[in-house]
Design a protein around this motif. Structure first.
Motif: not given
Length: 280
Positions: A23, A26, A36, A47, A65, A69
């Motif tokens: 979390r 994201k 995503l 997701w 992920l 990121t």
């Protein structure tokens, strides 16, 4: 920052830590569920389950992920392996059944005969306890048998539930595509990959992707021009995230940082002046 539902109290601490870390990544990347799905190849519905703590994400989804990121995937993978071993262990609960007490029915017994000197009525009654021949011996004389049978049934139910959860988890690990895209949804196509080939041509930097074009691009754009800019931003020492040809939140942040450093108008748009500064 997105609002999430509180995680279930039955969730294992390792799995809880993994979900909370996903979390954070994201939110830090300012990614939506649609982003995503487009960047990782796993649908938005998948997701929602992963970040909601109702389904353990596959290892490939965790790695995707981290790649999007710009995070280090090694700690996340280690945490995922621990969570995979303990996932579902907090959901099984055993119950201990207590024997049900039996009630005794009392019936009055009438004594017929001479009245004792202290009696005040011609007929005196005394209570007599009667027990049920079918239930009293099992609950009163042999309570341990009833408890043992109940405990055995509960233990069998718990073992069956644990086996079912293990089968579901193994099926999810083996076939991530089936979990990522339910029958009612269509998985997003993976983004094309680009390779930066930085070179100096005619005194100008080039990544060899868009043939030297300097077309204006803005937030939300996709394609070779965006990938070219991402390569040049990385060459300038500013990370735009992945080289995926998508002008997302990370690329927008990198463009603004570059414009501020070069003394340009910080508008997040790559126009002629920004391209000229990027190509040096």
């Amino acid at each position: 920052m997105s609002r999430y539902k509180a995680l279930s109290a039955e969730l294992d601490p390792c799995a809880r830590q993994l979900v909370e870390r996903l979390r954070q990544l994201k939110d830090h990347g300012e990614l939506t569920m649609r982003h995503l799905a487009a960047k990782t190849g796993y649908s938005a519905k998948s997701w929602e389950r992963y970040l909601g703590g109702t389904s353990l994400p596959p290892r490939e989804a965790v790695e995707a992920l981290a790649r999007v990121t710009g995070a280090d995937p090694v700690p996340l993978i280690a945490l995922h392996e621990i969570a995979a071993d303990t996932w579902g262990s907090g959901r099984a609960r055993t119950a201990t059944a207590e024997p049900r007490p039996t009630t005794q029915k009392q019936e009055p017994i009438t004594l017929i005969g001479p009245t004792p000197p202290h009696a005040t009525t011609p007929h005196a009654t005394t209570p007599r306890a009667t027990t049920s021949p079918t239930t009293a011996p099992a609950a009163g004389r042999f309570p341990h048998i009833h408890i043992a049978l109940t405990t055995g049934v509960v233990a069998l139910a718990v073992a069956l539930l644990a086996a079912l959860l293990l089968m579901l988890r193994l099926d999810e690990d083996i076939t991530p595509a089936a979990v990522a895209a339910p029958p009612s949804t269509t998985a997003a196509s993976p983004s094309p990959s680009y390779t930066c080939r930085i070179s100096r041509i005619g005194g100008r930097w080039s990544a060899g992707i868009n043939q030297g074009r300097n077309d204006e691009i803005v937030y939300g754009a996709t394609g070779a021009d965006v990938a070219e800019a991402q390569c040049l931003l990385r060459r300038a020492g500013i990370s735009p995230g992945g080289i995926d040809g998508m002008f997302g939140p990370l690329t927008l942040r990198a463009v603004k940082t570059f414009q501020q450093r070069e003394g340009l108008v910080v508008d997040g748009m790559l126009g002629p002046r920004s391209w000229k500064a990027l190509r040096g």
